[in-house]
Design an enzyme around this catalytic site. Structure first.
Site, PDB file in Angstrom:
ATOM      1  N   HIS A 144     -15.797   8.815 -37.005  1.00 43.70           N
ATOM      2  CA  HIS A 144     -15.015   8.160 -35.549  1.00 43.70           C
ATOM      3  C   HIS A 144     -16.285   7.536 -34.963  1.00 43.70           C
ATOM      4  O   HIS A 144     -17.171   8.390 -34.391  1.00 43.70           O
ATOM      5  CB  HIS A 144     -14.423   9.334 -34.911  1.00 43.70           C
ATOM      6  CG  HIS A 144     -13.688   9.012 -33.442  1.00 43.70           C
ATOM      7  ND1 HIS A 144     -12.375   9.386 -33.297  1.00 43.70           N
ATOM      8  CD2 HIS A 144     -14.196   8.358 -32.495  1.00 43.70           C
ATOM      9  CE1 HIS A 144     -11.894   8.888 -32.129  1.00 43.70           C
ATOM     10  NE2 HIS A 144     -13.168   8.115 -31.577  1.00 43.70           N
ATOM     11  N   HIS A 178     -19.237   6.418 -32.823  1.00 40.89           N
ATOM     12  CA  HIS A 178     -19.722   7.039 -32.001  1.00 40.89           C
ATOM     13  C   HIS A 178     -21.279   6.555 -31.758  1.00 40.89           C
ATOM     14  O   HIS A 178     -21.833   6.091 -32.628  1.00 40.89           O
ATOM     15  CB  HIS A 178     -19.821   8.585 -31.817  1.00 40.89           C
ATOM     16  CG  HIS A 178     -20.295   9.083 -33.226  1.00 40.89           C
ATOM     17  ND1 HIS A 178     -19.482   9.179 -34.450  1.00 40.89           N
ATOM     18  CD2 HIS A 178     -21.584   9.703 -33.464  1.00 40.89           C
ATOM     19  CE1 HIS A 178     -20.472   9.557 -35.381  1.00 40.89           C
ATOM     20  NE2 HIS A 178     -21.561   9.980 -34.736  1.00 40.89           N
TER      21      HIS A 178
HETATM   22  P1  AMP Z   1     -23.306  11.462 -36.704  1.00 44.05           P
HETATM   23  O1  AMP Z   1     -23.989  12.644 -37.783  1.00 44.05           O
HETATM   24  O2  AMP Z   1     -23.831  10.466 -36.564  1.00 44.05           O
HETATM   25  O3  AMP Z   1     -22.002  11.284 -37.468  1.00 44.05           O
HETATM   26  O4  AMP Z   1     -23.151  12.437 -35.477  1.00 44.05           O
HETATM   27  C1  AMP Z   1     -22.167  13.393 -35.308  1.00 44.05           C
HETATM   28  C2  AMP Z   1     -22.750  14.311 -33.989  1.00 44.05           C
HETATM   29  O5  AMP Z   1     -21.458  15.028 -33.805  1.00 44.05           O
HETATM   30  C3  AMP Z   1     -23.732  15.347 -34.601  1.00 44.05           C
HETATM   31  O6  AMP Z   1     -24.864  15.141 -33.953  1.00 44.05           O
HETATM   32  C4  AMP Z   1     -23.303  16.359 -34.329  1.00 44.05           C
HETATM   33  O7  AMP Z   1     -24.231  17.324 -33.688  1.00 44.05           O
HETATM   34  C5  AMP Z   1     -22.197  16.248 -33.302  1.00 44.05           C
HETATM   35  N1  AMP Z   1     -20.908  17.183 -33.272  1.00 44.05           N
HETATM   36  C6  AMP Z   1     -20.441  17.760 -34.220  1.00 44.05           C
HETATM   37  N2  AMP Z   1     -19.355  18.568 -33.731  1.00 44.05           N
HETATM   38  C7  AMP Z   1     -19.493  18.445 -32.422  1.00 44.05           C
HETATM   39  C8  AMP Z   1     -18.858  19.104 -31.386  1.00 44.05           C
HETATM   40  N3  AMP Z   1     -17.990  20.024 -31.572  1.00 44.05           N
HETATM   41  N4  AMP Z   1     -19.168  18.944 -29.914  1.00 44.05           N
HETATM   42  C9  AMP Z   1     -20.067  18.101 -29.763  1.00 44.05           C
HETATM   43  N5  AMP Z   1     -20.979  17.478 -30.616  1.00 44.05           N
HETATM   44  C10 AMP Z   1     -20.575  17.572 -31.931  1.00 44.05           C
HETATM   45 ZN    ZN Z   2     -11.016   9.889 -34.644  1.00 45.90          ZN
END
Ligand code: AMP
Ligand code: ZN
Length: 112
Positions: A96, A98
């Site tokens: 998603h 981000h």
């Molecule tokens: P990416 O690896 O760039 O897809 O980033 C995904 C990010 O989402 C990682 O830095 C994770 O630590 C973070 N993440 C995963 N689950 C959660 C959550 N429940 N709340 C906040 N951050 C999360």
């Molecule tokens: Zn989504």
């Protein structure tokens, strides 16, 4: 759709919100990689930067306008980094769109 960030938007999974409006949400990363580590996401599900097009990309301008605001509010006066990982080779674990805001220390200059 079984999307973690869509569940966070719906409030089905808790998050520490930093900013929210009708189009986007910013919340603290659960596994911070810097003293300040915030994720900014559109409320509309978009898979990632590779799924952006002329029809859905306007929200990215809004996200970046708010990133500037959020960074100021977080006191990141010395600078910060904005990162978006894309797909498997890019290390994207949540499909998603981000943007990571990383700051609060002098970041490693190594990018890859
Ligand atoms: P990416 O690896 O760039 O897809 O980033 C995904 C990010 O989402 C990682 O830095 C994770 O630590 C973070 N993440 C995963 N689950 C959660 C959550 N429940 N709340 C906040 N951050 C999360
Ligand atoms: Zn989504």
């Amino acid at each position: 759709m079984d999307c973690l960030f869509c569940k966070i938007i719906k409030g089905e999974i808790p998050s520490t919100k930093v900013y929210e409006d009708d189009k986007i949400l910013a919340f603290r990363d659960i596994n911070p990689q810097a003293p300040t580590h915030i994720l900014v996401i559109p409320k509309e599900h978009i898979d990632g930067v590779d799924a952006l097009n002329e029809e859905n990309a306007a929200v990215v301008a809004h996200i970046f306008a708010k990133i500037a605001e959020i960074a100021k509010n977080e006191g990141l006066v010395n600078g910060f980094r904005v990162v978006s990982n894309v797909g498997e080779d890019g290390g994207q674990t949540v499909r998603h769109l981000h943007f990571h805001i990383l700051g609060g220390k002098k970041l490693d200059t190594q990018m890859a």
